[in-house]
Design an enzyme around this catalytic site. Sequence first.
Site, PDB file in Angstrom:
ATOM      1  N   ASN A   1       0.714  -1.540  -0.027  1.00 33.17           N
ATOM      2  CA  ASN A   1       0.029  -0.012  -0.254  1.00 33.17           C
ATOM      3  C   ASN A   1       0.835   1.266  -0.152  1.00 33.17           C
ATOM      4  OD1 ASN A   1       1.244  -0.071   2.344  1.00 33.17           O
ATOM      5  ND2 ASN A   1      -0.996  -0.589   3.465  1.00 33.17           N
TER       6      ASN A   1
ATOM      7  N   ARG B   1       3.132   6.190  12.408  1.00 37.02           N
ATOM      8  CA  ARG B   1       2.567   5.688  13.594  1.00 37.02           C
ATOM      9  C   ARG B   1       2.372   6.762  13.935  1.00 37.02           C
ATOM     10  NH1 ARG B   1       0.857   2.185  10.291  1.00 37.02           N
ATOM     11  NH2 ARG B   1       1.750   0.183  10.427  1.00 37.02           N
TER      12      ARG B   1
ATOM     13  N   GLN C   1      -5.343   1.835  18.629  1.00 38.13           N
ATOM     14  CA  GLN C   1      -6.627   2.380  18.085  1.00 38.13           C
ATOM     15  C   GLN C   1      -7.322   0.914  17.636  1.00 38.13           C
ATOM     16  OE1 GLN C   1      -3.949   4.292  13.699  1.00 38.13           O
ATOM     17  NE2 GLN C   1      -4.550   2.107  13.949  1.00 38.13           N
TER      18      GLN C   1
ATOM     19  N   HIS D   1      -7.607   5.922  10.192  1.00 35.02           N
ATOM     20  CA  HIS D   1      -6.438   5.092   9.706  1.00 35.02           C
ATOM     21  C   HIS D   1      -6.956   4.448   8.722  1.00 35.02           C
ATOM     22  CE1 HIS D   1      -2.699   1.995  10.033  1.00 35.02           C
ATOM     23  NE2 HIS D   1      -2.793   2.964   8.647  1.00 35.02           N
TER      24      HIS D   1
END
Length: 347
Positions: free
Chosen positions: A114, A250, A279, A298
């Site tokens: 990604n 992050r 998260q 995210h």
Amino acid sequence: MKIVAVLPPVVELPEQSPGYLFNVEKAYNLHEYFASKGHEFVTISDAKESLEPHLADMSIFICSPFYPAYLTKELIERSPNLKLAVTAGVGSDHFDLKACAARNITVAEVTGSNVVSVAEHAVMQILILLRNFVGGHQQAVSGEWSLPKVGAYAHDLEGKTVGIFGFGRIGQRVAARLRPFDVKLVYNDPYRREDLEAQLDVEYVPFDKLVETSDVITIHAPLTEQTDTLFNRDVLGRTKQGAYIVNTARGKIMETNALVDSLKSGHLAGYAGDVWYPQPAAADHPWRTMPKQAMTIHYSGMTLEAQHRIELGTKAILDNFFEGKAQKQEDLIVDGGEIVSPSYKIK
Ligand SMILES: NC(=O)c1ccc[n+]([C@@H]2O[C@H](COP(=O)([O-])OP(=O)(O)OC[C@H]3O[C@@H](n4cnc5c(N)ncnc54)[C@H](O)[C@@H]3O)[C@@H](O)[C@H]2O)c1
């Protein structure tokens, strides 16, 4: 063999997207994959509550950074059969890598799956911050038309210094995408990439210089012992007055409250990113309500195209495991009892 994956629950969409793979039902089409091989595949949504009964007999564990299960040393020690931990995506900090190495558990991720998606998102968020897009958009939908309120805080990107912290696959792609904007590009990384400096017109600078001279800092390093809360109160205080930070790496690389204070004081002009800690972020996470931000949840690395590449890459890792073949070296984070990824073994 028992395989456990942590994925988000199914949510009804107004229009179904046939390409959407990221929930317990679709599960990157892994239900069909494991059924065809005769393995037991369990998907759960709440790692805190539902993982417990599977620790004793799971052999493979799969989760993604978007919706992570934090596989701590304690959980790893209570998983005696665990042989393979797969990150369905990029960035394996949700696994205690040292504990995995100590137990000889292989940690693999779908490297590169990604990186384009995240680079595009980072460039988008840089532009959103500098152009004060959020302010302009809010007026558009609220019925307001106050030009000074938006224009007084809007800038061109052209001519600005952009500091890229972490010059790996994503950092390099961000550089290539920003180059046509006629910016000055600098980078910092433990591995100097002289081969790319002329090609991408980027200059290597020490960390302090990047922090102190960048108009925009874009963060693309993994979360490690060295980067954990690296952007703390001291470092944020040394950024240029009016600088912007975009962090798609992050959330824990930032000191949560120091960032909020810097934005409130007016020192930083804006912050954006898609990554949080922990998260999923709590409804009252302070970054949701801090000023001058253009956060998203995210999802930068989970476009439909990225989800498809993650499916293929995850299956390739599993195929290699079941067929006893070597994994692609670039996918390996922990192997043979040690951390082998160059990005994670920096001391
Ligand atoms: N938001 C998302 O959806 C998303 C998706 C993919 C990756 N990521 C994050 O982005 C990170 C980078 O991904 P990538 O594919 O470019 O990884 P990569 O391994 O190709 O590049 C990481 C770079 O960071 C550098 N680095 C490591 N420690 C550093 C330090 N202390 N200071 C400066 N640089 C350091 C490495 O040397 C490497 O060049 C991942 O580790 C992950 O945390 C986020």
